[in-house]
Design an enzyme around this catalytic site. Structure first.
Site, PDB file in Angstrom:
ATOM      1  N   CYS A   2       0.841  -1.193   0.000  1.00  0.00           N
ATOM      2  CA  CYS A   2       0.000   0.000   0.000  1.00  0.00           C
ATOM      3  C   CYS A   2       0.884   1.253   0.000  1.00  0.00           C
ATOM      4  O   CYS A   2       1.934   1.282   0.625  1.00  0.00           O
ATOM      5  CB  CYS A   2      -0.936   0.096   1.185  1.00  0.00           C
ATOM      6  SG  CYS A   2      -2.086  -1.274   1.301  1.00  0.00           S
ATOM      7  N   TRP A  76      -2.783  -2.741  -1.685  1.00  0.00           N
ATOM      8  CA  TRP A  76      -2.456  -4.152  -1.871  1.00  0.00           C
ATOM      9  C   TRP A  76      -3.309  -4.873  -0.839  1.00  0.00           C
ATOM     10  O   TRP A  76      -3.065  -4.779   0.368  1.00  0.00           O
ATOM     11  CB  TRP A  76      -0.972  -4.394  -1.617  1.00  0.00           C
ATOM     12  CG  TRP A  76      -0.529  -5.776  -1.951  1.00  0.00           C
ATOM     13  CD1 TRP A  76      -0.153  -6.248  -3.176  1.00  0.00           C
ATOM     14  CD2 TRP A  76      -0.414  -6.894  -1.057  1.00  0.00           C
ATOM     15  NE1 TRP A  76       0.186  -7.578  -3.095  1.00  0.00           N
ATOM     16  CE2 TRP A  76       0.039  -8.002  -1.809  1.00  0.00           C
ATOM     17  CE3 TRP A  76      -0.647  -7.073   0.302  1.00  0.00           C
ATOM     18  CZ2 TRP A  76       0.253  -9.257  -1.262  1.00  0.00           C
ATOM     19  CZ3 TRP A  76      -0.429  -8.333   0.860  1.00  0.00           C
ATOM     20  CH2 TRP A  76       0.015  -9.405   0.078  1.00  0.00           C
ATOM     21  N   GLY A 103      -0.699  -1.163   6.489  1.00  0.00           N
ATOM     22  CA  GLY A 103      -0.356  -1.983   7.648  1.00  0.00           C
ATOM     23  C   GLY A 103      -1.523  -2.902   7.978  1.00  0.00           C
ATOM     24  O   GLY A 103      -2.423  -3.102   7.158  1.00  0.00           O
ATOM     25  N   LYS A 490      12.828 -15.142 -10.331  1.00  0.00           N
ATOM     26  CA  LYS A 490      12.659 -14.051 -11.310  1.00  0.00           C
ATOM     27  C   LYS A 490      11.642 -14.459 -12.359  1.00  0.00           C
ATOM     28  O   LYS A 490      10.748 -13.708 -12.698  1.00  0.00           O
ATOM     29  CB  LYS A 490      13.978 -13.715 -12.027  1.00  0.00           C
ATOM     30  CG  LYS A 490      14.983 -12.843 -11.325  1.00  0.00           C
ATOM     31  CD  LYS A 490      14.601 -11.403 -11.158  1.00  0.00           C
ATOM     32  CE  LYS A 490      13.779 -11.163  -9.942  1.00  0.00           C
ATOM     33  NZ  LYS A 490      14.409 -11.162  -8.655  1.00  0.00           N
ATOM     34  N   GLU A 493       7.927 -14.900 -10.901  1.00  0.00           N
ATOM     35  CA  GLU A 493       7.227 -13.712 -10.393  1.00  0.00           C
ATOM     36  C   GLU A 493       6.801 -12.759 -11.491  1.00  0.00           C
ATOM     37  O   GLU A 493       5.780 -12.110 -11.387  1.00  0.00           O
ATOM     38  CB  GLU A 493       7.999 -12.994  -9.283  1.00  0.00           C
ATOM     39  CG  GLU A 493       9.200 -12.202  -9.688  1.00  0.00           C
ATOM     40  CD  GLU A 493       9.856 -11.479  -8.513  1.00  0.00           C
ATOM     41  OE1 GLU A 493       9.159 -10.997  -7.615  1.00  0.00           O
ATOM     42  OE2 GLU A 493      11.093 -11.382  -8.503  1.00  0.00           O
ATOM     43  N   HIS A 509      15.349 -37.371  -7.053  1.00  0.00           N
ATOM     44  CA  HIS A 509      14.712 -37.936  -5.860  1.00  0.00           C
ATOM     45  C   HIS A 509      13.217 -37.627  -5.829  1.00  0.00           C
ATOM     46  O   HIS A 509      12.624 -37.565  -4.762  1.00  0.00           O
ATOM     47  CB  HIS A 509      15.419 -37.418  -4.598  1.00  0.00           C
ATOM     48  CG  HIS A 509      16.834 -37.888  -4.513  1.00  0.00           C
ATOM     49  ND1 HIS A 509      17.171 -39.177  -4.163  1.00  0.00           N
ATOM     50  CD2 HIS A 509      18.007 -37.262  -4.806  1.00  0.00           C
ATOM     51  CE1 HIS A 509      18.486 -39.316  -4.213  1.00  0.00           C
ATOM     52  NE2 HIS A 509      19.011 -38.162  -4.606  1.00  0.00           N
ATOM     53  N   LYS A 608       6.046  -4.295  -3.937  1.00  0.00           N
ATOM     54  CA  LYS A 608       7.494  -4.156  -3.799  1.00  0.00           C
ATOM     55  C   LYS A 608       7.961  -4.354  -2.361  1.00  0.00           C
ATOM     56  O   LYS A 608       8.937  -5.024  -2.101  1.00  0.00           O
ATOM     57  CB  LYS A 608       7.912  -2.773  -4.310  1.00  0.00           C
ATOM     58  CG  LYS A 608       9.409  -2.504  -4.228  1.00  0.00           C
ATOM     59  CD  LYS A 608      10.155  -3.313  -5.249  1.00  0.00           C
ATOM     60  CE  LYS A 608      11.643  -3.045  -5.235  1.00  0.00           C
ATOM     61  NZ  LYS A 608      12.370  -4.090  -5.970  1.00  0.00           N
TER      62      LYS A 608
HETATM   63  O1  M6R Z   1      12.875  -5.384   0.468  1.00  0.00           O
HETATM   64  P1  M6R Z   1      13.385  -6.765   0.748  1.00  0.00           P
HETATM   65  O2  M6R Z   1      14.706  -7.028   0.129  1.00  0.00           O
HETATM   66  O3  M6R Z   1      13.381  -7.113   2.205  1.00  0.00           O
HETATM   67  O4  M6R Z   1      12.337  -7.715   0.031  1.00  0.00           O
HETATM   68  C1  M6R Z   1      12.428  -9.107   0.125  1.00  0.00           C
HETATM   69  C2  M6R Z   1      11.542  -9.769  -0.889  1.00  0.00           C
HETATM   70  O5  M6R Z   1      10.221  -9.379  -0.716  1.00  0.00           O
HETATM   71  C3  M6R Z   1      11.965  -9.440  -2.328  1.00  0.00           C
HETATM   72  O6  M6R Z   1      13.288  -9.789  -2.568  1.00  0.00           O
HETATM   73  C4  M6R Z   1      11.052 -10.178  -3.321  1.00  0.00           C
HETATM   74  O7  M6R Z   1      11.259 -11.559  -3.246  1.00  0.00           O
HETATM   75  C5  M6R Z   1      11.261  -9.654  -4.736  1.00  0.00           C
HETATM   76  N1  M6R Z   1       9.981  -9.470  -5.368  1.00  0.00           N
HETATM   77  C6  M6R Z   1      12.028 -10.554  -5.615  1.00  0.00           C
HETATM   78  O8  M6R Z   1      12.202 -10.023  -6.871  1.00  0.00           O
END
Ligand code: M6R
Length: 613
Positions: A2, A76, A103, A490, A493, A509, A608
């Site tokens: 958000c 979000w 939050g 990558k 996502e 396995h 993000k």
């Molecule tokens: O801001 P942060 O590095 O703590 O975020 C961690 C993950 O949320 C972040 O790396 C996420 O997996 C990304 N979308 C990967 O591209």
């Protein structure tokens, strides 16, 4: 998660809020809304499900919502599906108090029941609505008093923007455990979840601390504690490049950020005014530890989420290999609930791009509460993790906007390599020659990354063949397994293709049963000592119909006999290959996503900065 923006000043608020929300849309993009203080003590508002552009169209870029004070939100969804009614702002019944929230209010059910018994009616499924009604319950003409009373009653995390219809000359910003900043220029004052939202208007920002309230007026701001005591705060001047939050001609932020990787690596190796490589020495001043103190480290616990966790997995291989210090890597969401064993001589490292990831922050707090020192490897300056960690080693990648991380991940790897080399040096676990070679190789990485980026055309062509793929597997051994994890994340996502990463020896396995005719398997093989082992695994897969793409060192030409397609990376130190192998994998994911017509920068269901558990 958000995004919040607020403005009060001489200008029209709605266009500024929309502009700011556009910069924060990476934080959430299920729906958006705005509330503007109108004439006659009324609040005008609009909400719309979908991307921000729906709200922009609905309000003609904000023109249909005149007024010089307001708050906005991009959502979000956590509580309640994306819908008009669940979108923010939320209101009290008379629509005289508007709230935007980032939050989770953890005791909202209890508070909702309490308020319902007092006659309040709820129209949404959100936890946020409880805040609007609680404010109404406590509001007797003094907004600060009502806000602090609410703060005393709610549990959970919140960054809030609040507008009272009968007080159109002021806005309120409130924070606990969710990021929030306020800023000021000659024309007005701003609220934002993150710097990019207001960078265009001001570089003078204040970081709002936990359980603080800010009263914003056209020409000044006042800060208060939860007990209504006024406090003084110093501003921080943000020195980001103005282009940092713009696409600058690139089709996507992700592409731009991939191309910024050489710079991010250079800056992390040699931060301006404070280079980390000085002659033959690695100097990580932020550690503020003597060689003896470094030698006393018996174990490192690396804790992080997502790609930052993957960087940590690479870190384990590199630190254990070079410095012979034992490393345990944990997903932050697991760490705090598994009652981890932290023994004397342990140090905790949390890694985070945003510095706001709720689980990582909680792991940091858990470690500190147990009396252990925490080093934060963080990208966003002044973020919660940066402020709460005992020591901070910044990755100087600059602002990262695309949801899929690229340059911040690359910078995290560099920070971990530096740490490994420093520990190896003090522990005397590498020879002088090996150390010199490491120094030489690490400095070459920016140019080598650039070379790989400039050679993207064949990867784009290859990626176009896999737009329709159903499943893709990534395999590797040792350090190559660590990069497989990141390559796989990558791809899934941003392209929504099912993908898994496996240690190359592990597939047989069980998972090998998923291999069908022409299933793509990306085999990363950069560790000379393991070439033959990985080739055996490639052959097992080929025998079951897989199409094998190999990512390997430029001198491993022998692999061409076994792989169906080969991508070469320049020769570097065996410990640094992840920094190079990730580049073609990022490009591959990007072009598959592009070819499929996915929203590369804002993939579905994601955000993000993950500020909820
Ligand atoms: O801001 P942060 O590095 O703590 O975020 C961690 C993950 O949320 C972040 O790396 C996420 O997996 C990304 N979308 C990967 O591209």
């Amino acid at each position: 998660m958000c995004g919040i923006v607020g403005y009060i000043g001489k200008e029209q608020a709605a266009p500024i809020i929309l502009d700011g929300l556009a910069k924060l849309e990476y934080r959430g993009y299920d729906s958006a809304g705005m509330a503007i203080a109108g004439e006659d003590h009324q609040i005008n508002y609009k909400k719309a499900v979908g991307r921000l552009k729906v709200l922009e169209e609905l309000t003609h870029g904000g023109e249909t919502m005149p007024g010089t004070a307001g708050i906005g939100h991009t959502r979000w969804a956590t509580h309640g599906a994306p819908s008009d009614v669940n979108s923010h702002p939320h209101f009290n019944k008379e629509k005289t108090i508007a709230v935007v929230h980032n939050g989770i209010i953890e005791n909202y059910i209890y508070l909702r029941d309490y308020l319902m018994k007092k006659g309040y009616e709820f129209i949404s499924q959100t936890d946020t609505e409880v805040l609007a009604h609680m404010l109404d319950y406590y509001y007797k003409g003094n907004p600060l008093e009502a806000i602090t009373k609410v703060m005393h009653r709610v549990e959970g995390s919140y960054a809030l923007g609040v507008l009272f219809a009968d007080q159109p000359d002021q806005l309120f910003a409130v924070r606990k455990d969710s990021p929030l900043i306020v800023g000021q220029n000659e024309d007005g004052c701003f609220i934002a979840s993150d710097v990019p939202a207001i960078l265009k208007y001001t570089r003078k920002v204040y970081f709002v601390e936990n359980q603080e309230v800010v009263r914003l007026r056209e020409d000044h701001m006042h800060f208060y504690t939860i007990d209504e005591e006024e406090i003084h705060k110093e501003p921080t001047l943000i020195d980001w490049d103005a282009n940092a939050a713009e696409k600058c001609g690139y089709e996507h932020f992700m592409l731009k950020e991939m191309y910024e990787q050489p710079k991010a690596i250079k800056e992390t190796l040699m931060p301006q005014n404070n280079p980390r490589i000085r002659g033959d020495e690695i100097t990580i001043e932020e550690l503020d530890m003597t060689d003896d103190e470094l030698r006393a480290i018996k174990k490192l616990h690396i804790v992080a989420c997502g790609s930052a966790y993957h960087a940590g997995v690479t870190g384990k291989y590199v630190i254990e290999g070079l410095a012979r210090v034992s490393v345990e890597v944990d997903l932050a969401s697991e760490f705090r609930y598994r009652n981890p064993i932290l023994e004397e001589g342990s140090m905790v490292i949390v890694i985070s791009q945003s510095g706001e990831t709720a689980d990582t922050l909680a792991a940091l707090r858990e470690s500190k509460a147990r009396g252990f020192k925490v080093l934060g490897i963080v990208n966003v300056v002044g973020s919660s993790i940066a402020r709460e960690a005992d020591k901070v080693m910044y990755t100087w990648a600059g602002p990262e906007i695309a949801v899929a991380t690229t340059k911040a991940y690359s910078a995290q790897l560099i920070a971990l390599y530096l740490l490994a080399m420093k520990l190896a040096r003090v522990n005397n676990t590498v020879t002088k020659e090996e150390y010199q070679k490491l120094l030489c190789d690490i400095k070459l990485l920016p140019d080598q990354v650039e070379l790989l980026l400039n050679n993207k055309n064949h990867i784009q062509k290859f990626a176009n063949r896999y737009i329709g793929a159903k499943d893709v597997f990534f395999i590797g051994r040792g350090i190559d397994y660590a990069i497989s994890l990141e390559g796989s994340l990558k791809l899934k996502e941003i392209s929504y293709i099912h993908s898994e990463a496996y240690a190359a020896g592990e597939l047989k396995h069980g998972t090998i049963s998923l291999i069908e005719d022409k299933t793509l398997v990306a085999a990363v093989s950069t560790q000379e000592a393991l070439y033959q082992k990985t080739i055996s695994n490639m052959l097992e897969l080929k025998a079951r119909g897989a199409f094998v793409l190999a990512v390997t060192n430029e001198d491993n030409k022998a692999i061409e006999k076994e792989a169906d397609y080969v991508i070469y990376i320049p020769k570097t130190n065996a410990y640094f290959t992840n920094s190079l192998a990730i580049i073609p994998l990022q490009l591959f994911s990007y072009y598959v996503s592009l070819g499929k017509g996915c929203d590369v920068d804002k993939p579905r269901n994601l955000a993000k900065s993950v500020t909820v558990e």
